[in-house]
Scaffold this active site. Structure first.
Site, PDB file in Angstrom:
ATOM      1  N   SER A 128       0.832  -1.205   0.000  1.00 31.12           N
ATOM      2  CA  SER A 128       0.000   0.000   0.000  1.00 31.12           C
ATOM      3  C   SER A 128       0.858   1.243   0.000  1.00 31.12           C
ATOM      4  O   SER A 128       1.980   1.233   0.487  1.00 31.12           O
ATOM      5  CB  SER A 128      -0.917   0.037   1.214  1.00 31.12           C
ATOM      6  OG  SER A 128      -1.605   1.278   1.234  1.00 31.12           O
ATOM      7  N   LYS A 182      -4.680  -6.707   2.954  1.00 31.15           N
ATOM      8  CA  LYS A 182      -4.555  -5.543   2.055  1.00 31.15           C
ATOM      9  C   LYS A 182      -5.939  -5.177   1.506  1.00 31.15           C
ATOM     10  O   LYS A 182      -6.278  -3.996   1.370  1.00 31.15           O
ATOM     11  CB  LYS A 182      -3.591  -5.854   0.912  1.00 31.15           C
ATOM     12  CG  LYS A 182      -3.561  -4.811  -0.220  1.00 31.15           C
ATOM     13  CD  LYS A 182      -3.144  -3.438   0.271  1.00 31.15           C
ATOM     14  CE  LYS A 182      -2.803  -2.401  -0.766  1.00 31.15           C
ATOM     15  NZ  LYS A 182      -3.513  -2.268  -1.991  1.00 31.15           N
ATOM     16  N   HIS A 185      -7.738  -3.433   4.227  1.00 30.37           N
ATOM     17  CA  HIS A 185      -7.110  -2.104   4.296  1.00 30.37           C
ATOM     18  C   HIS A 185      -7.758  -1.176   3.264  1.00 30.37           C
ATOM     19  O   HIS A 185      -8.143  -0.046   3.570  1.00 30.37           O
ATOM     20  CB  HIS A 185      -5.605  -2.236   4.038  1.00 30.37           C
ATOM     21  CG  HIS A 185      -4.925  -0.951   3.648  1.00 30.37           C
ATOM     22  ND1 HIS A 185      -5.073  -0.387   2.397  1.00 30.37           N
ATOM     23  CD2 HIS A 185      -4.115  -0.119   4.335  1.00 30.37           C
ATOM     24  CE1 HIS A 185      -4.381   0.745   2.339  1.00 30.37           C
ATOM     25  NE2 HIS A 185      -3.796   0.925   3.503  1.00 30.37           N
ATOM     26  N   ASN A 186      -7.880  -1.655   2.043  1.00 30.13           N
ATOM     27  CA  ASN A 186      -8.491  -0.813   1.002  1.00 30.13           C
ATOM     28  C   ASN A 186      -9.955  -0.521   1.319  1.00 30.13           C
ATOM     29  O   ASN A 186     -10.437   0.578   1.053  1.00 30.13           O
ATOM     30  CB  ASN A 186      -8.394  -1.494  -0.364  1.00 30.13           C
ATOM     31  CG  ASN A 186      -7.005  -1.377  -0.956  1.00 30.13           C
ATOM     32  OD1 ASN A 186      -6.022  -1.275  -0.235  1.00 30.13           O
ATOM     33  ND2 ASN A 186      -6.909  -1.389  -2.267  1.00 30.13           N
ATOM     34  N   GLU A 189     -10.033   2.140   3.727  1.00 30.27           N
ATOM     35  CA  GLU A 189      -9.717   3.378   2.991  1.00 30.27           C
ATOM     36  C   GLU A 189     -10.995   3.952   2.337  1.00 30.27           C
ATOM     37  O   GLU A 189     -11.232   5.160   2.387  1.00 30.27           O
ATOM     38  CB  GLU A 189      -8.655   3.018   1.944  1.00 30.27           C
ATOM     39  CG  GLU A 189      -8.134   4.122   1.083  1.00 30.27           C
ATOM     40  CD  GLU A 189      -7.143   3.545   0.041  1.00 30.27           C
ATOM     41  OE1 GLU A 189      -6.212   2.810   0.423  1.00 30.27           O
ATOM     42  OE2 GLU A 189      -7.317   3.825  -1.157  1.00 30.27           O
TER      43      GLU A 189
HETATM   44  P1  NBP Z   1      -0.848  -1.981 -14.119  1.00 33.70           P
HETATM   45  O1  NBP Z   1      -1.812  -2.647 -13.230  1.00 33.70           O
HETATM   46  O2  NBP Z   1      -1.298  -0.882 -14.997  1.00 33.70           O
HETATM   47  O3  NBP Z   1      -0.199  -3.131 -15.066  1.00 33.70           O
HETATM   48  C1  NBP Z   1       0.697  -2.817 -16.099  1.00 33.70           C
HETATM   49  C2  NBP Z   1       1.818  -3.851 -16.164  1.00 33.70           C
HETATM   50  O4  NBP Z   1       1.288  -5.154 -16.373  1.00 33.70           O
HETATM   51  C3  NBP Z   1       2.761  -3.574 -17.308  1.00 33.70           C
HETATM   52  O5  NBP Z   1       4.065  -3.880 -16.887  1.00 33.70           O
HETATM   53  C4  NBP Z   1       2.276  -4.544 -18.363  1.00 33.70           C
HETATM   54  O6  NBP Z   1       3.250  -4.879 -19.315  1.00 33.70           O
HETATM   55  C5  NBP Z   1       1.957  -5.719 -17.510  1.00 33.70           C
HETATM   56  N1  NBP Z   1       1.130  -6.746 -18.157  1.00 33.70           N
HETATM   57  C6  NBP Z   1      -0.157  -6.708 -18.538  1.00 33.70           C
HETATM   58 BR1  NBP Z   1      -1.227  -5.235 -18.443  1.00 33.70          BR
HETATM   59  N2  NBP Z   1      -0.603  -7.852 -19.067  1.00 33.70           N
HETATM   60  C7  NBP Z   1       0.462  -8.670 -19.022  1.00 33.70           C
HETATM   61  C8  NBP Z   1       0.648 -10.014 -19.428  1.00 33.70           C
HETATM   62  N3  NBP Z   1      -0.346 -10.737 -19.941  1.00 33.70           N
HETATM   63  N4  NBP Z   1       1.869 -10.551 -19.267  1.00 33.70           N
HETATM   64  C9  NBP Z   1       2.878  -9.832 -18.742  1.00 33.70           C
HETATM   65  N5  NBP Z   1       2.758  -8.566 -18.324  1.00 33.70           N
HETATM   66  C10 NBP Z   1       1.560  -7.979 -18.462  1.00 33.70           C
HETATM   67  O7  NBP Z   1       0.460  -1.500 -13.320  1.00 33.70           O
HETATM   68  P2  NBP Z   1       0.561  -0.730 -11.907  1.00 33.70           P
HETATM   69  O8  NBP Z   1      -0.435   0.357 -11.782  1.00 33.70           O
HETATM   70  O9  NBP Z   1       2.003  -0.431 -11.764  1.00 33.70           O
HETATM   71  O10 NBP Z   1       0.166  -1.852 -10.839  1.00 33.70           O
HETATM   72  C11 NBP Z   1       0.851  -3.090 -10.744  1.00 33.70           C
HETATM   73  C12 NBP Z   1       0.142  -3.943  -9.715  1.00 33.70           C
HETATM   74  O11 NBP Z   1       0.211  -3.298  -8.454  1.00 33.70           O
HETATM   75  C13 NBP Z   1      -1.340  -4.163  -9.988  1.00 33.70           C
HETATM   76  O12 NBP Z   1      -1.722  -5.441  -9.575  1.00 33.70           O
HETATM   77  C14 NBP Z   1      -2.011  -3.127  -9.124  1.00 33.70           C
HETATM   78  O13 NBP Z   1      -3.327  -3.488  -8.781  1.00 33.70           O
HETATM   79  C15 NBP Z   1      -1.094  -3.116  -7.922  1.00 33.70           C
HETATM   80  N6  NBP Z   1      -1.113  -1.892  -7.136  1.00 33.70           N
HETATM   81  C16 NBP Z   1      -1.210  -0.689  -7.722  1.00 33.70           C
HETATM   82  C17 NBP Z   1      -1.207   0.462  -6.947  1.00 33.70           C
HETATM   83  C18 NBP Z   1      -1.287   1.812  -7.577  1.00 33.70           C
HETATM   84  O14 NBP Z   1      -1.386   2.795  -6.834  1.00 33.70           O
HETATM   85  N7  NBP Z   1      -1.240   1.917  -8.903  1.00 33.70           N
HETATM   86  C19 NBP Z   1      -1.070   0.368  -5.565  1.00 33.70           C
HETATM   87  C20 NBP Z   1      -0.923  -0.872  -4.995  1.00 33.70           C
HETATM   88  C21 NBP Z   1      -0.947  -1.990  -5.793  1.00 33.70           C
HETATM   89  P3  NBP Z   1       3.385  -4.020 -20.683  1.00 33.70           P
HETATM   90  O15 NBP Z   1       4.204  -2.821 -20.325  1.00 33.70           O
HETATM   91  O16 NBP Z   1       4.093  -4.931 -21.603  1.00 33.70           O
HETATM   92  O17 NBP Z   1       2.001  -3.667 -21.126  1.00 33.70           O
END
Ligand code: NBP
Length: 476
Positions: A128, A182, A185-186, A189
């Site tokens: 988080s 987690k 937690h959300n 939130e």
């Molecule tokens: P995203 O959730 O937007 O995912 C994008 C990533 O996933 C890119 O690296 C993309 O690769 C890859 N990807 C996808 Br889409 N499909 C794929 C596949 N079939 N095989 C391999 N790679 C694949 O990224 P994020 O916002 O950085 O979040 C990452 C994780 O962390 C998620 O599970 C999210 O729920 C979690 N999270 C996010 C936050 C936040 O604040 N954003 C907070 C806490 C947790 P590509 O570049 O080749 O398209």
């Protein structure tokens, strides 16, 4: 030179975690499905530490020292499953696969079981703090085999946020426990944000305060019992002016709240576990109502009835709202911790609620001074039946109770919706009631469906032949 850890999935979360790890002196192998993200990270931040660039999953795995540790930060769901499969095919027994995405805890339970059959350690971890937290220190909630935590823990703890020298990372328990906490937690939130929204709405509508005045109130609240990240940024969001119109930005933002699903998951799980997590449920439903644009438009001319009861003493009512917000927040956390306790019992996770409150004090979105009180409460009584019964919270809620009732009553007579304030107060009154109308519910159930009831004066289950004059109660 091999890497101590690798990160695959280099969107915003993955790249910031990779940078955080590198800044802490770890050599980090980098991988992303498409190479562009890997190269962008290296170009913009390659000088922040030691990274190993890899193009294929095979190269990525080969770049890791043993036991290998690979952190997956891809989109939750099918993408995570396919990356796990790719990794597992290339890894060896004893290696560790870490899923840091927002995975549903039941998926994590399934994945951990599958990986453990293959001799791999699977760690589903909640992270988080959004992108800022990922870079500078998130709150980390890892679940999985204890032996995997032994080698992984120090690394995760070093990159997590710290409060008073204590890392905001601890082993939560087996398999899905990390993602479960987690998720809750959300959910909390969601409840926190809904309560803050209701407080803001009351100041606007019941007290006709300006946005700047409301921002000031939140700023002041942030130096009291409500001190928290969300209250702090509420003041900032309210103070922001729109570059185009010069108005408060909040007034040009469409009033429809989106959601990505973790609040909904929390409520579904609460229903399955039979835990009344009403604060979170109201928050999820309030977002749904806000987004029902067609219905809201059609309903604009519905009757309001006679509206009355505007507060005359502004300072007093602001203080009332403060107390209502605090008490409702205690309820939301009490319910969230009830759900965690129930989930922990259901899945045999042995989650320590005090340790959990400790790691939520920093790094995460719900970080708040208040969490210290929860830590104290569980330290004094690990078996606390409800947070509302901890001496500190019992006293705090009792001191604000008249205010809380005034706020809900005023909102009601003025026609201002306060679903979270009102339902939290009803929950509190329900919890402390000596007798609930559930007796009537049981009577009705027995009447139409012979569902039986229990008696206050003797053990057993009973069914009545309703309407008969003579005593026709039968013991079942
Ligand atoms: P995203 O959730 O937007 O995912 C994008 C990533 O996933 C890119 O690296 C993309 O690769 C890859 N990807 C996808 Br889409 N499909 C794929 C596949 N079939 N095989 C391999 N790679 C694949 O990224 P994020 O916002 O950085 O979040 C990452 C994780 O962390 C998620 O599970 C999210 O729920 C979690 N999270 C996010 C936050 C936040 O604040 N954003 C907070 C806490 C947790 P590509 O570049 O080749 O398209």
């Amino acid at each position: 030179n091999l890497a101590q850890i690798g990160v695959t999935g280099l969107a915003v979360m993955g790249s910031n975690l990779a940078r955080n790890l590198a800044r802490h002196g770890y050599t980090v192998a980098l991988h992303n499905r498409s190479i562009a993200k890997t190269d962008a990270l290296l170009e913009n931040h390659g000088d922040e530490g030691t990274f190993i660039r890899t193009e294929s999953m095979a190269d990525f795995v080969a770049a890791l020292e043993r036991p290998r540790r690979a952190l997956i930060m891809v989109k939750a769901g099918d993408a995570t499953d396919s990356v796990i499969e790719e990794l597992a095919d290339l890894m060896e027994p004893g290696d560790v696969i870490i899923d840091g995405g927002n995975s549903l805890y039941t998926d994590t339970i399934r994945r951990e079981a599958a990986m453990s059959k293959r001799g791999l350690n699977f760690v589903g971890t909640g992270i988080s703090g959004g992108e800022e937290g990922a870079l500078n220190g998130p709150s980390i909630m890892p679940g999985g085999p204890a032996e995997a935590y032994e080698s992984l823990g120090p690394l995760l703890e070093s990159i997590s946020a710290h409060v008073d020298g204590t890392p905001c990372c601890t082993h939560i328990g087996p398999n899905g426990s990390g993602h479960f906490v987690k998720m809750v937690h959300n959910g909390i939130e969601y409840a926190d944000m809904q309560l803050i929204g209701e407080a803001y709405d009351l100041m606007r509508k019941a007290l006709t305060m300006s946005t700047d005045e409301i921002a000031d109130v939140f700023r002041q609240w942030n130096s009291g019992d409500l001190e928290s990240y969300l209250v702090e940024i509420t003041a900032e969001v309210l103070a922001q002016k729109d570059a185009e119109t010069g108005k408060p930005l909040i007034d040009v933002i469409v009033d429809e709240a989106g959601q990505k699903g973790t609040g909904r998951w929390t409520v579904k799980s609460a229903l399955d576990l039979g835990i009344p997590t009403t604060g979170i449920a109201e928050a999820v439903f309030a977002r749904a109502l806000s987004s029902s644009r067609d219905q809201r438009t059609a309903a604009r001319d519905l009757a309001s009835g006679k509206l009355a009861g505007a507060p005359t003493d502004r300072d007093r009512f602001v203080a009332d709202i403060n107390a209502a917000l605090y008490a409702s927040k205690v309820v939301a956390y009490a319910q969230g911790f009830d759900q965690i306790r129930a989930g922990s019992a259901e899945y045999d996770w042995n989650v320590d609620p005090g340790a959990l409150a400790t790691i939520w004090r920093g790094g995460c979105i719900i970080r708040a001074k208040f969490l210290n009180r929860i830590v104290d409460a569980y330290r004094d009584d690990p078996d606390l039946p409800s947070l509302l019964l901890a001496p500190y919270f019992r006293e705090a809620v009792s001191a604000g109770l008249d205010s809380w009732r005034r706020v809900v009553a005023t909102a009601s007579t003025m026609g201002i919706p306060v679903p979270a304030f009102a339902s939290s107060l009803s929950y509190y009154d329900g919890l402390r009631a000596e007798r609930l109308p559930a007796a009537l519910t049981q009577g009705l159930r027995d009447f139409f469906g012979a569902h039986t009831y229990k008696r206050v004066d003797k053990p057993g289950s009973f069914h009545t032949l309703w309407g008969e004059q003579t005593r026709t109660e039968v013991e079942v």
